[in-house]
Design an enzyme around this catalytic site. Sequence first.
Site, PDB file in Angstrom:
ATOM      1  N   LYS A  79       0.814  -1.221   0.000  1.00  0.00           N
ATOM      2  CA  LYS A  79       0.000   0.000   0.000  1.00  0.00           C
ATOM      3  C   LYS A  79       0.850   1.275   0.000  1.00  0.00           C
ATOM      4  O   LYS A  79       0.378   2.329  -0.420  1.00  0.00           O
ATOM      5  CB  LYS A  79      -0.912   0.020   1.222  1.00  0.00           C
ATOM      6  CG  LYS A  79      -1.993  -1.049   1.204  1.00  0.00           C
ATOM      7  CD  LYS A  79      -3.218  -0.579   0.431  1.00  0.00           C
ATOM      8  CE  LYS A  79      -4.358  -1.578   0.556  1.00  0.00           C
ATOM      9  NZ  LYS A  79      -5.552  -1.171  -0.185  1.00  0.00           N
ATOM     10  N   SER A 123      -8.789   1.687   7.984  1.00  0.00           N
ATOM     11  CA  SER A 123      -8.304   1.162   9.263  1.00  0.00           C
ATOM     12  C   SER A 123      -7.221   0.126   9.028  1.00  0.00           C
ATOM     13  O   SER A 123      -6.879  -0.635   9.919  1.00  0.00           O
ATOM     14  CB  SER A 123      -9.461   0.542  10.049  1.00  0.00           C
ATOM     15  OG  SER A 123     -10.188  -0.336   9.233  1.00  0.00           O
ATOM     16  N   GLN A 137      -1.566   3.275   7.025  1.00  0.00           N
ATOM     17  CA  GLN A 137      -0.135   3.343   7.336  1.00  0.00           C
ATOM     18  C   GLN A 137       0.662   3.881   6.145  1.00  0.00           C
ATOM     19  O   GLN A 137       1.590   4.664   6.309  1.00  0.00           O
ATOM     20  CB  GLN A 137       0.405   1.954   7.677  1.00  0.00           C
ATOM     21  CG  GLN A 137      -0.168   1.373   8.956  1.00  0.00           C
ATOM     22  CD  GLN A 137       0.493   0.043   9.291  1.00  0.00           C
ATOM     23  OE1 GLN A 137       1.701  -0.044   9.383  1.00  0.00           O
ATOM     24  NE2 GLN A 137      -0.304  -0.987   9.463  1.00  0.00           N
ATOM     25  N   GLY A 166      -9.406  -4.001  -5.313  1.00  0.00           N
ATOM     26  CA  GLY A 166      -8.959  -4.199  -6.684  1.00  0.00           C
ATOM     27  C   GLY A 166      -7.889  -3.224  -7.154  1.00  0.00           C
ATOM     28  O   GLY A 166      -7.517  -3.243  -8.327  1.00  0.00           O
TER      29      GLY A 166
END
Lengths: 325, 325
Positions: A53, A78, A83, A180
């Site tokens: 991410k 969450s 992060q 996705g």
Amino acid sequence: MKPPTLADIRRAAVLLKGVAHETPVLTSRQLNERSGARVFLKCENFQRVGAFKFRGAYTAIANLTRHHPSQPIVVLSSGNHAQGVALACQLHGREAHIVMPEPVNPLKRAAVLGYQGKVYTPANRDEADQLVEELVLKLNGHCIHAFNDPKVIAGQGTAALELLHTVKDLDVLLAPIGGGGLLSGTCIAAHGLNPALDIYACEPAGALDAIHSVRENRVVPQPNPQTIAEGLRTSIGDLTLVVLRKHLTGFFVIEEHEIVEAMQFVFERLKIIIEPSSAVALAPLLRREAALQGKQVGVIITGGNVDLTGFFQNLSQAPNQWGPE
Amino acid sequence: MKPPTLADIRRAAVLLKGVAHETPVLTSRQLNERSGARVFLKCENFQRVGAFKFRGAYTAIANLTRHHPSQPIVVLSSGNHAQGVALACQLHGREAHIVMPEPVNPLKRAAVLGYQGKVYTPANRDEADQLVEELVLKLNGHCIHAFNDPKVIAGQGTAALELLHTVKDLDVLLAPIGGGGLLSGTCIAAHGLNPALDIYACEPAGALDAIHSVRENRVVPQPNPQTIAEGLRTSIGDLTLVVLRKHLTGFFVIEEHEIVEAMQFVFERLKIIIEPSSAVALAPLLRREAALQGKQVGVIITGGNVDLTGFFQNLSQAPNQWGPE
């Protein structure tokens, strides 16, 4: 809003160079034997913040910087996106306002706070949506969606780009599907380099939305997902739907016990820590899916953020159970 | 019985080429920040059987093969040496008779059986010693000691040889000490290549024998070791004592809570699985020992065989505790 192109993903790769880790590609004799395939694991569990991410979050924020150098960022997440955004904002000297609806995993909140993110914990998802709107208005903030965003998708696609540069002759790619974003970036990068590649989405049986959405060509949300793979509980968006319909070869649907078994196989045999979402993409290999037999298979290991608190509490209290070597 | 030389270790490396894994050397930004050093982890947790022990076992058996091609092997070990010998025997087409005194870790017994080893589980250590003698006589077997054997030491030294070929400018090496086979091979390889290297033994406070043995120049066994680091409960031998006295810069004594903390740091931040014995060698870095500050520090991560059964049992039963991403 249009999906990114291979050129966009290459631009993201330039932005990420020296900032994101170029994560290793691991192989395992035992995994090859068990699966009947030759498997290449792109290990984003070793990425900064412990998950892919960071790539998308950093790419989105780096693209903003030129035009709006100090606009605060607001996100609803969450999980690992929270992060990733918090660290990317810290690196860019921006404020990160992270809305994490309850129940919040205390480890993930602590990680966001560690990157100097401001954390808000509204009681539920509806209140969270409203709070994000309020924060955007009040702070003149910019909201970065976790997956339905072309820059985020471009960033996530850089993992597959690296994998295909490292391993030139892959036949198949496997990745898990939540919103996705990762899989869309993976599709665009992989088919940009090699249109003949087969690409499969791996989806938990307890959180099926993408498979229905792709078949019906509309977003069919799953309002009550039941899976240990927390990163995959979310439903896909209109942008990722377009990409997935165009590129996917098919779906593998994975049962909960297969997720735990795949995690255990990897922990015990490969000695690396992967989160349940990553195990979802390994399960088709462990059950020796016919489409994978004898193939060169790339798998995106999406992350390694697992709550190990209980394990270490037990370990601290463990007696000397076994004798000397 | 004389210790091996650097030339012996180089010969072992030739034998192991294409058989043992040339394990990766990992680095971590977070570990460097936490420790104030630049750290290079030689990851023998990714070695075959999940530990460096395969190197020594295979080397010892490969050296026998020419002269005694079918003599059965007998060993006394309830740990990683047992697995290393069982796999090495399987690869050489030899019988492996593994004596594992109770209490035996069922996972380690299963692993030995998986490599076609014959397992004996006498009630205690005394009966085990006697059984080994009987088996050697009855089968005309060859007994391979877990560490007090020049060929075994030569094999274990190949890990440091690889590490020093990968990272040319190390200042310090850290390794845990149990029987001292790994550390002896490490000392001979490392000082053979670079006599200026500092080499420290890391020993659990609950299993101190090596530090006393080296100081008093005699084997001072620890009859009742109390440490979670099962691989380090054993006491050193007369052959390893000679090597350690000659080469070691010093000792770091590690408390039990430091072992668990180092394991947790590595699991959570580096996303790799290491066993408690390996964590012992990382603990001096986490407590920022003065001798390591600003240095290039190599660490032998000895293995990754950890019993995760309880963790996965809990995981299978876990409810959907946290909300969607």
